[in-house]
Motif scaffolding. Sequence first.
Motif, PDB file in Angstrom:
ATOM      1  N   LEU A  50       0.838  -1.195   0.000  1.00  0.00           N
ATOM      2  CA  LEU A  50       0.000   0.000   0.000  1.00  0.00           C
ATOM      3  C   LEU A  50       0.873   1.244   0.000  1.00  0.00           C
ATOM      4  N   THR A 108      -1.620   4.379  13.325  1.00  0.00           N
ATOM      5  CA  THR A 108      -1.200   2.988  13.442  1.00  0.00           C
ATOM      6  C   THR A 108      -2.152   2.189  14.297  1.00  0.00           C
ATOM      7  N   TYR A 109      -3.151   2.847  14.843  1.00  0.00           N
ATOM      8  CA  TYR A 109      -4.181   2.061  15.473  1.00  0.00           C
ATOM      9  C   TYR A 109      -5.155   1.659  14.389  1.00  0.00           C
ATOM     10  N   GLU A 110      -6.259   1.086  14.738  1.00  0.00           N
ATOM     11  CA  GLU A 110      -7.090   0.441  13.736  1.00  0.00           C
ATOM     12  C   GLU A 110      -7.621   1.390  12.677  1.00  0.00           C
ATOM     13  N   GLN A 111      -7.330   1.076  11.438  1.00  0.00           N
ATOM     14  CA  GLN A 111      -7.928   1.754  10.304  1.00  0.00           C
ATOM     15  C   GLN A 111      -8.930   0.808   9.672  1.00  0.00           C
ATOM     16  N   PHE A 140     -10.843  -0.115   6.309  1.00  0.00           N
ATOM     17  CA  PHE A 140     -10.683   0.083   4.877  1.00  0.00           C
ATOM     18  C   PHE A 140     -11.982  -0.148   4.120  1.00  0.00           C
ATOM     19  N   SER A 148       1.540  -1.807  13.569  1.00  0.00           N
ATOM     20  CA  SER A 148       0.272  -2.513  13.361  1.00  0.00           C
ATOM     21  C   SER A 148       0.455  -3.632  12.348  1.00  0.00           C
ATOM     22  N   TYR A 188      -1.879  -5.957   9.432  1.00  0.00           N
ATOM     23  CA  TYR A 188      -3.110  -6.077   8.671  1.00  0.00           C
ATOM     24  C   TYR A 188      -3.057  -7.345   7.825  1.00  0.00           C
ATOM     25  N   PHE A 240      -7.619  -4.996  10.005  1.00  0.00           N
ATOM     26  CA  PHE A 240      -6.719  -4.825  11.141  1.00  0.00           C
ATOM     27  C   PHE A 240      -6.630  -6.115  11.950  1.00  0.00           C
ATOM     28  N   PRO A 257      -7.656  -4.575   3.207  1.00  0.00           N
ATOM     29  CA  PRO A 257      -6.920  -4.926   4.423  1.00  0.00           C
ATOM     30  C   PRO A 257      -7.815  -4.837   5.641  1.00  0.00           C
ATOM     31  N   GLN A 278      -4.766  -9.152   4.347  1.00  0.00           N
ATOM     32  CA  GLN A 278      -5.488  -8.848   3.121  1.00  0.00           C
ATOM     33  C   GLN A 278      -5.605 -10.108   2.268  1.00  0.00           C
ATOM     34  N   TYR A 309      -1.962  -4.379  17.187  1.00  0.00           N
ATOM     35  CA  TYR A 309      -1.184  -3.153  17.332  1.00  0.00           C
ATOM     36  C   TYR A 309      -0.289  -3.267  18.550  1.00  0.00           C
TER      37      TYR A 309
END
Lengths: 115, 110
Positions: free
Chosen positions: A43, A101-104, A106, B33, B35, B45, B43, B37, B48
Amino acid sequence: GAGVSQSPSNKVTEKGKDVELRCDPISGHTALYWYRQSLGQGLEFLIYFQGNSAPDKSGLPSDRFSAERTGGSVSTLTIQRTQQEDSAVYLCASSPTGQGTYEQYFGPGTRLTVT
Amino acid sequence: GQSLEQPSEVTAVEGAIVQINCTYQTSGFYGLSWYQQHDGGAPTFLSYNALDGLEETGRFSSFLSRSDSYGYLLLQELQMKDSASYFCAHQSGGYQKVTFGTGTKLQVIP
């Protein structure tokens, strides 16, 4: 609740045309990110919004790329004069805070093909 | 600049344990973090780490050593559905720019 949505899911365009990609983040999420992913690749960060402001636009590949966010919600990524190298999946993500950097969360992405 | 390196591919047997490593270089650091996919998917999560040590979430665990600029994702009791690409990611430098690793494609075989 509803997740992140993106439209269109697929877009085929001719070289030289402009395209607009839309992202609807999760309601209440203040942070919004755009990424680009070429086939089989990682990404690539494009731009980040906190509210309607974009503190970091350094990831935009060229001045043909621009993005805006209105009302702290919907965001549009615009690519002008598309080139074949712009072909990729464009992913949008939102997060409740700016702690990237915590939960994203998408969206499903927009697959852009430039012919 | 910021970069994160991962092995490009890993193959493991169903039911086994696999570790996916991530080494990074950054001018600042706010956490690592992970992820997952699946092919054609977005992606999602997994975990973390802001501090050194091990974080466990079910079959998945993630480890961070800030002094070594290194982390890993540990997947236990592998299932066929775990076949996917795995990315580490960090935010650094005081900005909200998030950098993703190169990705590791995990193939689980019977």
